[in-house]
Design an enzyme around this catalytic site. Sequence first.
Site, PDB file in Angstrom:
ATOM      1  N   ASN A  93       0.839  -1.209   0.000  1.00  0.00           N
ATOM      2  CA  ASN A  93       0.000   0.000   0.000  1.00  0.00           C
ATOM      3  C   ASN A  93       0.872   1.257   0.000  1.00  0.00           C
ATOM      4  O   ASN A  93       0.554   2.230  -0.684  1.00  0.00           O
ATOM      5  CB  ASN A  93      -0.946  -0.005   1.203  1.00  0.00           C
ATOM      6  CG  ASN A  93      -2.191  -0.830   0.949  1.00  0.00           C
ATOM      7  OD1 ASN A  93      -3.029  -0.457   0.133  1.00  0.00           O
ATOM      8  ND2 ASN A  93      -2.301  -1.972   1.616  1.00  0.00           N
ATOM      9  N   MET A 114       0.823  -3.083  11.905  1.00  0.00           N
ATOM     10  CA  MET A 114       0.159  -4.106  12.708  1.00  0.00           C
ATOM     11  C   MET A 114       0.385  -3.887  14.202  1.00  0.00           C
ATOM     12  O   MET A 114       0.889  -4.751  14.920  1.00  0.00           O
ATOM     13  CB  MET A 114       0.646  -5.494  12.282  1.00  0.00           C
ATOM     14  CG  MET A 114       0.436  -5.790  10.804  1.00  0.00           C
ATOM     15  SD  MET A 114      -1.272  -5.574  10.277  1.00  0.00           S
ATOM     16  CE  MET A 114      -1.962  -7.113  10.878  1.00  0.00           C
ATOM     17  N   ILE A 174      -1.623  -2.157  17.727  1.00  0.00           N
ATOM     18  CA  ILE A 174      -2.746  -1.436  18.321  1.00  0.00           C
ATOM     19  C   ILE A 174      -2.181  -0.196  18.989  1.00  0.00           C
ATOM     20  O   ILE A 174      -1.245  -0.279  19.782  1.00  0.00           O
ATOM     21  CB  ILE A 174      -3.495  -2.343  19.320  1.00  0.00           C
ATOM     22  CG1 ILE A 174      -4.156  -3.486  18.545  1.00  0.00           C
ATOM     23  CG2 ILE A 174      -4.531  -1.538  20.103  1.00  0.00           C
ATOM     24  CD1 ILE A 174      -4.855  -4.501  19.399  1.00  0.00           C
ATOM     25  N   HIS A 208      -8.243  -1.065   6.108  1.00  0.00           N
ATOM     26  CA  HIS A 208      -8.548  -2.345   6.748  1.00  0.00           C
ATOM     27  C   HIS A 208      -9.127  -3.280   5.687  1.00  0.00           C
ATOM     28  O   HIS A 208     -10.004  -2.874   4.922  1.00  0.00           O
ATOM     29  CB  HIS A 208      -9.543  -2.135   7.890  1.00  0.00           C
ATOM     30  CG  HIS A 208      -9.867  -3.403   8.606  1.00  0.00           C
ATOM     31  ND1 HIS A 208      -8.982  -3.994   9.480  1.00  0.00           N
ATOM     32  CD2 HIS A 208     -10.948  -4.216   8.553  1.00  0.00           C
ATOM     33  CE1 HIS A 208      -9.512  -5.116   9.930  1.00  0.00           C
ATOM     34  NE2 HIS A 208     -10.704  -5.275   9.391  1.00  0.00           N
ATOM     35  N   LEU A 253     -10.822   0.145  17.849  1.00  0.00           N
ATOM     36  CA  LEU A 253     -10.094  -0.578  16.799  1.00  0.00           C
ATOM     37  C   LEU A 253     -10.940  -0.720  15.538  1.00  0.00           C
ATOM     38  O   LEU A 253     -12.088  -1.166  15.598  1.00  0.00           O
ATOM     39  CB  LEU A 253      -9.706  -1.972  17.324  1.00  0.00           C
ATOM     40  CG  LEU A 253      -8.923  -2.849  16.355  1.00  0.00           C
ATOM     41  CD1 LEU A 253      -7.530  -2.293  16.110  1.00  0.00           C
ATOM     42  CD2 LEU A 253      -8.849  -4.280  16.863  1.00  0.00           C
ATOM     43  N   ASP A 254     -10.328  -0.366  14.394  1.00  0.00           N
ATOM     44  CA  ASP A 254     -10.979  -0.508  13.086  1.00  0.00           C
ATOM     45  C   ASP A 254     -12.371   0.124  13.067  1.00  0.00           C
ATOM     46  O   ASP A 254     -13.331  -0.436  12.536  1.00  0.00           O
ATOM     47  CB  ASP A 254     -11.046  -1.987  12.673  1.00  0.00           C
ATOM     48  CG  ASP A 254      -9.657  -2.566  12.504  1.00  0.00           C
ATOM     49  OD1 ASP A 254      -8.746  -1.814  12.115  1.00  0.00           O
ATOM     50  OD2 ASP A 254      -9.476  -3.765  12.778  1.00  0.00           O
ATOM     51  N   THR A 287      -5.500  -5.687  -4.470  1.00  0.00           N
ATOM     52  CA  THR A 287      -5.448  -4.890  -5.708  1.00  0.00           C
ATOM     53  C   THR A 287      -6.363  -3.666  -5.590  1.00  0.00           C
ATOM     54  O   THR A 287      -6.055  -2.603  -6.127  1.00  0.00           O
ATOM     55  CB  THR A 287      -5.876  -5.699  -6.951  1.00  0.00           C
ATOM     56  OG1 THR A 287      -7.221  -6.136  -6.770  1.00  0.00           O
ATOM     57  CG2 THR A 287      -4.974  -6.895  -7.184  1.00  0.00           C
ATOM     58  N   GLU A 307      -7.223  -2.255  -2.616  1.00  0.00           N
ATOM     59  CA  GLU A 307      -6.623  -1.365  -1.610  1.00  0.00           C
ATOM     60  C   GLU A 307      -5.682  -0.375  -2.288  1.00  0.00           C
ATOM     61  O   GLU A 307      -5.648   0.807  -1.950  1.00  0.00           O
ATOM     62  CB  GLU A 307      -5.847  -2.178  -0.564  1.00  0.00           C
ATOM     63  CG  GLU A 307      -6.719  -3.098   0.272  1.00  0.00           C
ATOM     64  CD  GLU A 307      -5.925  -3.806   1.364  1.00  0.00           C
ATOM     65  OE1 GLU A 307      -5.034  -3.185   1.961  1.00  0.00           O
ATOM     66  OE2 GLU A 307      -6.217  -4.991   1.617  1.00  0.00           O
TER      67      GLU A 307
HETATM   68  C1  GRF Z   1      -3.267  -4.965   3.810  1.00  0.00           C
HETATM   69  O1  GRF Z   1      -4.227  -5.917   3.460  1.00  0.00           O
HETATM   70  C2  GRF Z   1      -3.820  -4.038   4.835  1.00  0.00           C
HETATM   71  O2  GRF Z   1      -5.134  -3.695   4.613  1.00  0.00           O
HETATM   72  C3  GRF Z   1      -3.694  -4.888   6.075  1.00  0.00           C
HETATM   73  O3  GRF Z   1      -2.430  -5.497   5.942  1.00  0.00           O
HETATM   74  C4  GRF Z   1      -2.108  -5.613   4.575  1.00  0.00           C
HETATM   75  C5  GRF Z   1      -0.819  -4.869   4.387  1.00  0.00           C
HETATM   76  O4  GRF Z   1      -0.303  -5.022   3.125  1.00  0.00           O
HETATM   77  N1  GRF Z   1      -3.910  -4.163   7.276  1.00  0.00           N
HETATM   78  P1  GRF Z   1       0.936  -4.133   2.671  1.00  0.00           P
HETATM   79  O5  GRF Z   1       1.967  -4.134   3.787  1.00  0.00           O
HETATM   80  O6  GRF Z   1       0.455  -2.760   2.347  1.00  0.00           O
HETATM   81  O7  GRF Z   1       1.467  -4.868   1.463  1.00  0.00           O
END
Ligand code: GRF
Length: 198
Positions: A14, A98, A100, A117, A152-153, A180, A182
């Site tokens: 991302n 990743m 919290i 998310h 959270l989320d 894809t 995201e």
């Molecule tokens: C993505 O699916 C994001 O939504 C989730 O972890 C994944 C991270 O992918 N929280 P990347 O590190 O951006 O490749």
Amino acid sequence: MQNIVVLISGGGSNMVAIAQAAEREQWQARFDARIACVISNRAQAAGLAKAADLGLTTQLIDHTLYQKHSHPREAFDSALMQAIDVYQPSWVVLAGFMRILTPGFVVHYQGRLLNIHPSLLPAFPGLHTHQRAIDAGCRFAGATVHQVTVDLDDGPILAQAVVPVLPDDSADTLAARVLTQEHLIYPRVLAQLLSRQP
Ligand code: GRF
């Protein structure tokens, strides 16, 4: 100048999608915006090398170094805040980060803290979203970009993308399909937000 700080823990795809959109769409010239720094909490995060390859400034703030502290989460978040605030960011972008976050961190960046998310929130907050969507018999899955609040989320939804869940899907094939999308919606939301800032 609108500074963006991106936080990652893993592959960083991302982050790469956002960096490529910034290049392609000339965010610097159009919005006076740049990715000021990519910060990872994990030394092994593949995204760190990808960010460096893209010529971005990177920083590692290893959360394991704070584990012996009496308040490990607060200590880590406070170090993270110090590193982020050097850049006075307009946007702090969680991209596969990743961890919290403590309420103190979230409140500090409230209104300029974004997350992606991999589910159609409010369905499936937390982990293992793809397997949970398959197990629940969902016909559709997707991803959500949202403002981060202390829950959270949770937090106001800024964009969603929907994909079908196919009969033979595993968590991995579904995750790849969602990813894809995201990569499309996260840069799009950021560009929209950047275009609104003075
Ligand atoms: C993505 O699916 C994001 O939504 C989730 O972890 C994944 C991270 O992918 N929280 P990347 O590190 O951006 O490749």
